[in-house]
Every structure is written in structure tokens, then in C-alpha cells.
Design an enzyme around this catalytic site. Sequence first.
Site, mmCIF file in Angstrom:
data_model
loop_
_atom_site.group_PDB
_atom_site.id
_atom_site.type_symbol
_atom_site.label_atom_id
_atom_site.label_comp_id
_atom_site.label_asym_id
_atom_site.label_seq_id
_atom_site.Cartn_x
_atom_site.Cartn_y
_atom_site.Cartn_z
ATOM 1 N N ASP A 120 0.841 -0.901 0.190
ATOM 2 C CA ASP A 120 0.505 0.002 0.401
ATOM 3 C C ASP A 120 0.863 1.394 -0.006
ATOM 4 O O ASP A 120 1.970 1.074 0.698
ATOM 5 C CB ASP A 120 -0.823 -0.316 1.017
ATOM 6 C CG ASP A 120 -2.156 1.400 1.144
ATOM 7 O OD1 ASP A 120 -2.590 1.182 0.624
ATOM 8 O OD2 ASP A 120 -1.865 2.591 2.188
ATOM 9 N N GLU B 158 2.148 0.054 -5.066
ATOM 10 C CA GLU B 158 0.626 0.567 -5.187
ATOM 11 C C GLU B 158 1.162 2.159 -5.508
ATOM 12 O O GLU B 158 1.903 2.611 -4.671
ATOM 13 C CB GLU B 158 -0.223 0.473 -4.328
ATOM 14 C CG GLU B 158 -1.673 1.161 -4.495
ATOM 15 C CD GLU B 158 -2.003 2.387 -3.975
ATOM 16 O OE1 GLU B 158 -2.935 2.795 -3.707
ATOM 17 O OE2 GLU B 158 -1.492 2.701 -2.442
#
Length: 477
Positions: free
Chosen positions: A187, A224
Amino acid sequence: QFDPQQWNNRNTIVHLFEWKWDDIANECENFLAPKGFAGVQVSPVNENVIVYDRPWWERYQPLSYKLVTRSGNEKQFADMVRRCNNVGVRIYVDVIFNHMAADNSHAVGTAGSRAVPETKDFPAVPFSSWDFHPSCDIYNYNDPNQVRNCELVGLKDLDQGKEYVREKIVEFLDHLVELGVAGFRVDAAKHMWPADLDVIYKRIKNLNTQHGFAPNSRPFIVQEVIDLGGEGISKYEYSDLGAITEFRFSAEIGKAFRGNNDLKYLRNWGEEWGFLESHKALVFVDNHDNQRSHGGGGNDILTYKQDKNYKMATAFTLAHPFSITRIMSSFAFEHSDQGPPQDSQGNLLSPVIYSDNSCGGGWVCEHRWRQIYNMVGFKNQVRGTGVNDWWDNGKNQIAFCRGGEGFIAFNLENYDLNKEFQTCLPAGTYCDVISGDKNGSNCSGKTVVVGNGGKANIYIGAKEYDGVLAIHKGSRL
Ligand code: ARE
Ligand code: CA
């Protein structure tokens, strides 16, 4: 770190967003393995702050690395990983180590831990203010220093340059590897320095051979990094470290299948569109952020709410050889902060599974839509082949073969497609896996008769329920 470590006859990942571990274990055994899915991306596994009204995004605010969330505890997580690996479905964990929770003077977490994010005090790790960057806001995405050293929407920003912070992160990732996961979705990777990530990734243990991974296998890493162009940070700064979430793919496929860019242009789909190389790109029609207007892509993104176009875009994604594919599996929502299906105590609810494969109870289960799971089978069938015999009408009707293994046609015009095609398949009768399922020698949908020489008449009416037709060697009756 580019190898998704999947069984070699399977290749699509499904993101079971906000599902409980016990339900995922059942899903692996009852549905995903039989339908040929290769893996599951699961929601964050470590303890997060409890936010009033329980929005989905509370899980992106870690309080500790204890494996207790609304999806289940460590034992349930470990059981799930084992059961899924046993049937050849890999688990990829969404890991958050750019930051901890945002400002709050008395935070309580899903494992019962307490923290004071305001003063950067997270005793359950433990982290203290010393482990974080000084507080500042990110408002200018053209400034790489700011993007990486300041706080993304106020989330306390860890300093991955510090040895102690690196150790805690690697300890967390190693723990997951020991439990048998195949890899990670990192993330907010864009908000961390590539050099720090490089150190962290290299230190992670090899995958656990007791879960069927070959000796010396490295965890799959997908980072990401939202890069639609025109910002201070580029995906190419990260693409040597691991795979990348290719947001451009999501925006472009949405534009095309919304009818805002002719399908004929998809002829050279792939790197020529500015996407990363095939083995470095993880692609998706939508993800958990951009389906609700968080994250990148804007109004081009297609979701389950535009179901006909969405299924066509997904079919194209799975029919085309480009990249590593991920299917979104959502819960139904009206507004962007809305939490997943839950009871009045905030416990997550299980999806209700119906006999026709679909599900309910507030869950959408796109992966259980026939038009989608049958294309996962199509992709498995045609693996290793390229695109050939491309045809288009100069606008929004296209068709192509995948070697001699499969054929697909799309009609996004407001008039019918009715034409003889070269399907590249051996003579025989085939079941269209979009309009129906093959069951023994029966087909619940349309059938296509392929003659000698591979020719067949293909019909897709403009008003039909689905604007796509797909047949492959495995759907021969
Ligand atoms: C929530 C509230 C905020 C509040 C914050 C702290 O919504 O109002 O300030 O809590 O209290 C998710 C949600 C956020 C949520 C957060 C924490 O989306 O709304 O904040 O959880 O609970 C950027 C990042 C990218 C990020 C997207 C959303 O670069 O990494 O924003 N995506 C991941 C996850 C998200 C998650 C987080 C990161 C945080 O997938 O689900 O947030 O862990 C351009 C840029 C992009 C930028 C995008 C949007 O496109 O190129 O880089 O993405 O704009 O700003
Ligand atoms: Ca950061």
C-alpha cells in the site's frame, strides 16, 4: 519478486475486499479452485484503529502488527492460507507500512491495543515519535520529498530509512511468509523511497516450502503506485523492485468500454499504450479505491454499477494476453465511506451464496458472475498463445483468436454484429461461455457451430444482455 508463484495452469487473482478469513477458505475450496482462480488478494490482516461507524477505510490505519481484524484472528488467517494453498489458490496480503493511524488522542484497535497517534505513540509495536517523519501535509504531488516524507491524508508517516523501523516491517512480512502467503500488495508504495523499499524487500524470507512453494522462491510484490502521468513520481522508479498496479490500464479500458474511445484502437493493446511491460503490470478494470472515486482514474472507471460495459471490459482484460490480471469483488455501496455488510455490533457479515452461483447479503461478488468466472477459465485455456486474426469494423466491433485455443467477439455498437469469422478452432459445436455454462454435452447459452477451416457465423445483437461472445477448446460440446 515478479513471479506471482501460481500453479502453472491458473493465472487470475481476485480481490475479496473485506471478506472474512473463514469465508475465503470456503470460497477457495468451493468455488475459486474449481473455477481456476490462481489467487486471492485479501484485505489488510493487521490490527487497525476502530473508526466510528466502521467505514471500510479504517483498515488502512494500522495500530500494530497483530493479526486481528474484523476479518478474523491469526488462527483463522493461518487456517485460511493453508486451506487455500492446499487447493492451489495463493494468498496475497495488502500490507500497509508507509504509515500508522491518523490523529486521534485515544485510539483503540481491533486487537484491543491502545495508541495515541497524536503523539505518534504506538506501544503495541512499539513505535514512538522517533520512528516517524516530522508532521507535514501532502498537497503537491509534484514534490517527491513531500509525497514521501509528509503525511498522506494525515496518516502518521513512518521513516523506513531507520533501521528499527525496517526491522519491525520485515518481522511483520516474515511472519506472513511463515504462515504461507505468496506475496504482498504494498500500500502507498509511492509514498516511500525506492531505496528503502529495496532494502526491505530483499530482507524478506523465501516463501515457505511447507506450503508447496519451490525452494528459494521469492514473495510476489505488487506496489501501489498511481501514475497516470504528469506527476513528480514515476512508476519506473519502482518497476525494477517489483510489479506495479497499472492504473493507466484501468482508466483506458474504462474509457474504451464506456464508448469514449473506439474499440478498434485496442488492436495494439499493451506497452504501446504506455503501460508497463506485461510481467511487471498488475491490471484491473477497477480497484477498491477508484470504484468509489478514491485514488486515480476519475470518471473513466467502470464498476459493477455499469454491469454490461463492465463485463465486456473484464472479458477483454481476461481474453488478452497482456499482464497479470486481478478481478475486483465488491460489496454494494451507495456512498464512498460506507462500510462493508455488518451487524449492529460492527461484526462483518458473510456473503449469502445462492444456488445459481451468485451471492447476496450486500455483497456483489463480481467473481461469481458467469461472464467473469468463465473468462477466468478462458484465460487459463489459452495461456501461452498470442493474439491473432484480429478483426474490427473500424469502430466498436472487434474479434480475435488466441492461437488455436479460443475466440472472442465484442459488439459495442447500437446495431447487431452478424458475420462469418475465422475462429481458429477445430470444427465442432461450442458453448458460448458468456451467455451460458457448458455442462457435459449441454450448453445453457448460445452455441456456435465451427465448420471445417475454422469458420463460424457469429451473432451478437445490439440489445442482447451481454455484448460479448467467447468460445474455447474447453467449451466444445
Ligand atoms: C481517511 C479519510 C480522510 C482522513 C484520513 C485520516 O477518508 O479524510 O484524512 O482517513 O483520518 C484509504 C481511504 C482514505 C482514508 C485512508 C485511511 O482511501 O480516504 O482516509 O484509507 O483510513 C493517494 C495515494 C494512494 C492511496 C490513495 C487513496 O497515493 O496510495 O490516495 N491509496 C491507498 C489505498 C487506500 C488507502 C491508502 C492508500 C492509505 O488503496 O485505500 O486510503 O493507506 C492522484 C495521485 C495519487 C493519489 C490520488 C488520490 O491520482 O496520483 O497518488 O492517491 O490522487 O489523492
Ligand atoms: Ca512516507
